[in-house]
Design a protein around this motif. Structure first.
Motif, PDB file in Angstrom:
ATOM      1  N   VAL A  73       8.754   3.777 -15.995  1.00 38.46           N
ATOM      2  CA  VAL A  73       8.958   5.178 -16.379  1.00 38.46           C
ATOM      3  C   VAL A  73       9.696   5.933 -15.268  1.00 38.46           C
ATOM      4  CG1 VAL A  73       7.053   5.325 -18.033  1.00 38.46           C
ATOM      5  CG2 VAL A  73       6.619   5.757 -15.602  1.00 38.46           C
ATOM      6  N   PHE A  74      10.453   5.185 -14.478  1.00 40.76           N
ATOM      7  CA  PHE A  74      11.263   5.732 -13.388  1.00 40.76           C
ATOM      8  C   PHE A  74      10.430   6.516 -12.384  1.00 40.76           C
ATOM      9  CE2 PHE A  74      14.066   5.208 -17.055  1.00 40.76           C
ATOM     10  CZ  PHE A  74      14.976   4.305 -16.511  1.00 40.76           C
ATOM     11  N   GLN A  75       9.233   6.024 -12.105  1.00 36.46           N
ATOM     12  CA  GLN A  75       8.354   6.613 -11.098  1.00 36.46           C
ATOM     13  C   GLN A  75       8.160   5.565 -10.015  1.00 36.46           C
ATOM     14  OE1 GLN A  75       6.832   8.453  -8.769  1.00 36.46           O
ATOM     15  NE2 GLN A  75       6.491   9.892 -10.421  1.00 36.46           N
ATOM     16  N   PHE A  76       8.733   5.807  -8.838  1.00 39.61           N
ATOM     17  CA  PHE A  76       8.765   4.800  -7.783  1.00 39.61           C
ATOM     18  C   PHE A  76       7.897   5.142  -6.571  1.00 39.61           C
ATOM     19  CE2 PHE A  76      12.791   4.735 -10.106  1.00 39.61           C
ATOM     20  CZ  PHE A  76      12.773   3.433 -10.570  1.00 39.61           C
ATOM     21  N   ALA A  77       7.130   6.215  -6.629  1.00 38.56           N
ATOM     22  CA  ALA A  77       6.354   6.668  -5.470  1.00 38.56           C
ATOM     23  C   ALA A  77       5.374   5.609  -4.970  1.00 38.56           C
ATOM     24  CB  ALA A  77       5.620   7.964  -5.801  1.00 38.56           C
ATOM     25  N   TRP A  78       4.842   4.786  -5.849  1.00 35.89           N
ATOM     26  CA  TRP A  78       3.891   3.748  -5.442  1.00 35.89           C
ATOM     27  C   TRP A  78       4.509   2.826  -4.392  1.00 35.89           C
ATOM     28  CZ3 TRP A  78       3.769  -1.591  -5.570  1.00 35.89           C
ATOM     29  CH2 TRP A  78       2.531  -2.190  -5.381  1.00 35.89           C
ATOM     30  N   TYR A  79       5.809   2.585  -4.499  1.00 37.03           N
ATOM     31  CA  TYR A  79       6.488   1.665  -3.583  1.00 37.03           C
ATOM     32  C   TYR A  79       6.581   2.210  -2.166  1.00 37.03           C
ATOM     33  CZ  TYR A  79       7.444  -0.966  -7.764  1.00 37.03           C
ATOM     34  OH  TYR A  79       7.286  -1.684  -8.917  1.00 37.03           O
ATOM     35  N   ALA A  80       6.281   3.493  -1.984  1.00 37.18           N
ATOM     36  CA  ALA A  80       6.222   4.066  -0.635  1.00 37.18           C
ATOM     37  C   ALA A  80       5.168   3.351   0.199  1.00 37.18           C
ATOM     38  CB  ALA A  80       5.922   5.556  -0.710  1.00 37.18           C
ATOM     39  N   ASN A  81       4.091   2.918  -0.440  1.00 40.58           N
ATOM     40  CA  ASN A  81       3.044   2.179   0.270  1.00 40.58           C
ATOM     41  C   ASN A  81       3.600   0.913   0.897  1.00 40.58           C
ATOM     42  OD1 ASN A  81       0.794   3.924  -0.518  1.00 40.58           O
ATOM     43  ND2 ASN A  81       1.140   3.113  -2.567  1.00 40.58           N
ATOM     44  N   LEU A  82       4.448   0.204   0.148  1.00 36.63           N
ATOM     45  CA  LEU A  82       5.041  -1.031   0.668  1.00 36.63           C
ATOM     46  C   LEU A  82       6.016  -0.748   1.805  1.00 36.63           C
ATOM     47  CD1 LEU A  82       5.706  -2.972  -2.664  1.00 36.63           C
ATOM     48  CD2 LEU A  82       3.764  -3.175  -1.094  1.00 36.63           C
ATOM     49  N   LEU A  83       6.799   0.325   1.670  1.00 35.62           N
ATOM     50  CA  LEU A  83       7.745   0.679   2.735  1.00 35.62           C
ATOM     51  C   LEU A  83       7.010   1.051   4.018  1.00 35.62           C
ATOM     52  CD1 LEU A  83      10.452   2.681   0.762  1.00 35.62           C
ATOM     53  CD2 LEU A  83      10.577   0.330   1.598  1.00 35.62           C
ATOM     54  N   GLU A  84       5.919   1.789   3.886  1.00 31.13           N
ATOM     55  CA  GLU A  84       5.127   2.148   5.070  1.00 31.13           C
ATOM     56  C   GLU A  84       4.532   0.897   5.721  1.00 31.13           C
ATOM     57  OE1 GLU A  84       4.826   5.238   6.442  1.00 31.13           O
ATOM     58  OE2 GLU A  84       6.146   6.012   4.881  1.00 31.13           O
ATOM     59  N   LEU A  85       4.023  -0.012   4.902  1.00 33.09           N
ATOM     60  CA  LEU A  85       3.464  -1.255   5.437  1.00 33.09           C
ATOM     61  C   LEU A  85       4.541  -2.068   6.156  1.00 33.09           C
ATOM     62  CD1 LEU A  85       1.109  -3.212   5.750  1.00 33.09           C
ATOM     63  CD2 LEU A  85       1.712  -4.163   3.517  1.00 33.09           C
ATOM     64  N   LEU A  86       5.714  -2.172   5.554  1.00 29.96           N
ATOM     65  CA  LEU A  86       6.818  -2.876   6.221  1.00 29.96           C
ATOM     66  C   LEU A  86       7.186  -2.205   7.539  1.00 29.96           C
ATOM     67  CD1 LEU A  86       9.216  -3.843   3.300  1.00 29.96           C
ATOM     68  CD2 LEU A  86       8.056  -5.397   4.867  1.00 29.96           C
ATOM     69  N   GLY A  87       7.174  -0.875   7.544  1.00 23.01           N
ATOM     70  CA  GLY A  87       7.456  -0.141   8.773  1.00 23.01           C
ATOM     71  C   GLY A  87       6.467  -0.489   9.872  1.00 23.01           C
ATOM     72  N   ILE A  88       5.196  -0.576   9.507  1.00 21.83           N
ATOM     73  CA  ILE A  88       4.167  -0.935  10.491  1.00 21.83           C
ATOM     74  C   ILE A  88       4.381  -2.362  10.991  1.00 21.83           C
ATOM     75  CG2 ILE A  88       1.704  -1.385  10.805  1.00 21.83           C
ATOM     76  CD1 ILE A  88       1.217   0.919   8.770  1.00 21.83           C
ATOM     77  N   LEU A  89       4.670  -3.276  10.073  1.00 22.24           N
ATOM     78  CA  LEU A  89       4.822  -4.684  10.451  1.00 22.24           C
ATOM     79  C   LEU A  89       6.053  -4.938  11.322  1.00 22.24           C
ATOM     80  CD1 LEU A  89       3.819  -6.395   7.077  1.00 22.24           C
ATOM     81  CD2 LEU A  89       2.436  -6.163   9.160  1.00 22.24           C
ATOM     82  N   LEU A  90       7.091  -4.142  11.134  1.00 19.00           N
ATOM     83  CA  LEU A  90       8.338  -4.349  11.880  1.00 19.00           C
ATOM     84  C   LEU A  90       8.435  -3.535  13.166  1.00 19.00           C
ATOM     85  CD1 LEU A  90      10.915  -4.420   8.938  1.00 19.00           C
ATOM     86  CD2 LEU A  90      10.072  -6.357  10.291  1.00 19.00           C
TER      87      LEU A  90
END
Length: 162
Positions: A73-90
């Protein structure tokens, strides 16, 4: 003025050097404290209402479990969680990438403010208002983002290349 004490101010170093020294010599570095608090607030948000809808409340754990389907439904906010996690890991190996991902995550999370309907198999639930869980989720992501940025700057000052 009598009775007033003055505090000497060191003017022999620049502001950046002073801040850098404070960050480098802190017992518990600010980025670590921010990551801890941000993660704690994020976890607490899982157990609180995120959305108040026409059909009741939607809890944070439900949004975490089903939010990945928001792309339909063109709602992508949930994926912010993954981006934040990747930021922490990198953060230690690629601080600039980590900072970019964390900032992109908080921008993507902002899309959740426009979320008005939650589709489901029997119809649509209309969002009446945002719950405490939503605000804690967003504050947690903000804390994590600022912590990743601060840690990235520390890595830059230590000479770590992206």
């Amino acid at each position: 003025v009598q009775g007033r004490q003055t505090i000497p101010i060191l003017v022999d170093s620049s502001f950046k050097e002073t801040v850098q020294h404070m960050l480098m010599t802190a017992k518990l570095p600010l980025p670590h404290l921010g990551l801890f608090l941000g993660s704690l607030v994020w976890i607490i948000a899982l157990f609180l209402p995120v959305f108040h809808t026409t059909n009741g409340v939607v809890m944070g754990y439900w949004v975490l479990a089903t939010g990945w389907m928001g792309f339909m439904v063109f709602q992508f906010a949930w994926y912010a969680n993954l981006l934040e996690l990747l930021g922490i890991l990198l953060i230690t190996r690629h601080p600039n990438w980590a900072m970019g991902l964390a900032v992109a995550g908080i921008l993507l999370a902002g899309q959740a403010f426009w979320f008005e309907e939650i589709p489901r198999d029997t119809g649509t639930m209309h969002v009446v208002r945002l719950g405490l869980g939503f605000w804690l989720w967003y504050v947690g992501l903000l804390l994590i983002t600022f912590s990743v940025i601060l840690q990235s700057k520390r890595a830059d000052w230590n000479g770590v290349a992206s």
